[in-house]
Design an enzyme around this catalytic site. Structure first.
Site, PDB file in Angstrom:
ATOM      1  N   GLN A  68     -48.288  10.949  11.077  1.00 33.29           N
ATOM      2  CA  GLN A  68     -47.913   9.619  10.597  1.00 33.29           C
ATOM      3  C   GLN A  68     -48.653   9.328   9.299  1.00 33.29           C
ATOM      4  O   GLN A  68     -49.762   9.808   9.093  1.00 33.29           O
ATOM      5  CB  GLN A  68     -48.265   8.614  11.696  1.00 33.29           C
ATOM      6  CG  GLN A  68     -48.218   7.164  11.349  1.00 33.29           C
ATOM      7  CD  GLN A  68     -49.598   6.580  11.101  1.00 33.29           C
ATOM      8  OE1 GLN A  68     -50.488   6.745  11.925  1.00 33.29           O
ATOM      9  NE2 GLN A  68     -49.763   5.923   9.984  1.00 33.29           N
ATOM     10  N   CYS A  69     -48.009   8.565   8.415  1.00 32.33           N
ATOM     11  CA  CYS A  69     -48.653   8.135   7.172  1.00 32.33           C
ATOM     12  C   CYS A  69     -48.182   6.722   6.855  1.00 32.33           C
ATOM     13  O   CYS A  69     -47.858   5.965   7.760  1.00 32.33           O
ATOM     14  CB  CYS A  69     -48.346   9.111   6.031  1.00 32.33           C
ATOM     15  SG  CYS A  69     -46.604   9.172   5.548  1.00 32.33           S
ATOM     16  N   GLY A  70     -48.135   6.382   5.582  1.00 32.00           N
ATOM     17  CA  GLY A  70     -47.720   5.039   5.195  1.00 32.00           C
ATOM     18  C   GLY A  70     -46.214   4.845   5.244  1.00 32.00           C
ATOM     19  O   GLY A  70     -45.721   3.848   5.757  1.00 32.00           O
ATOM     20  N   GLY A  72     -43.907   7.940   5.489  1.00 29.78           N
ATOM     21  CA  GLY A  72     -43.247   9.134   6.023  1.00 29.78           C
ATOM     22  C   GLY A  72     -43.290  10.319   5.081  1.00 29.78           C
ATOM     23  O   GLY A  72     -43.057  11.451   5.493  1.00 29.78           O
ATOM     24  N   ILE A  97     -46.289   3.879   8.925  1.00 31.99           N
ATOM     25  CA  ILE A  97     -46.824   2.631   9.468  1.00 31.99           C
ATOM     26  C   ILE A  97     -46.043   1.421   8.948  1.00 31.99           C
ATOM     27  O   ILE A  97     -46.008   0.380   9.597  1.00 31.99           O
ATOM     28  CB  ILE A  97     -48.346   2.510   9.205  1.00 31.99           C
ATOM     29  CG1 ILE A  97     -48.970   1.473  10.158  1.00 31.99           C
ATOM     30  CG2 ILE A  97     -48.623   2.219   7.748  1.00 31.99           C
ATOM     31  CD1 ILE A  97     -50.489   1.499  10.193  1.00 31.99           C
TER      32      ILE A  97
END
Length: 121
Positions: A68-70, A72, A97
């Protein structure tokens, strides 16, 4: 749900359900300052700037690794790094997120005024 060929974009609600069932380890590949500012409860931080697929918790039949990141993009890059390293990780939180928050799911945040870590809506 998990495979070895194509990147799987999981929805926020799918990731939430898998976390609640204890079926995944969620790895946040954002940088430490981003992680400290707000994260998904239970996520572990493995920043992309120092990302080593071989250092990830080993996926097994009971728990798969989901990245997961900010938004994708970085988690998709990390999946590609995993593939090149021969590490079986193929799933990430589609939209990161940002999608998690847009779905109304809670995050854990650091309050710089008090130093407290608290849940946020």
């Amino acid at each position: 749900m998990f495979g070895k060929t194509k990147t799987k974009d999981l929805t926020p609600h799918e990731v939430d359900a898998l976390l609640k069932k204890g079926e995944i380890v969620l790895i946040d590949v954002r940088e430490p300052a981003e992680f400290a500012a707000g994260r998904i409860h239970g996520a572990l931080n493995f920043p992309l700037s120092t990302f080593d697929p071989k250092a990830l918790p080993l996926p097994d039949a009971a728990k798969k690794v989901v990245l997961q990141c900010g938004s994708g993009k970085r988690s998709a890059n990390a999946i590609e790094m995993c593939r090149r390293a021969g590490v079986d990780v193929d799933s990430h939180l589609g939209g990161g997120i940002m999608a998690w928050r847009a779905a109304g799911l809670p995050t854990t945040v650091f309050d710089p005024t008090s130093g407290a870590v608290r849940d946020a809506g």
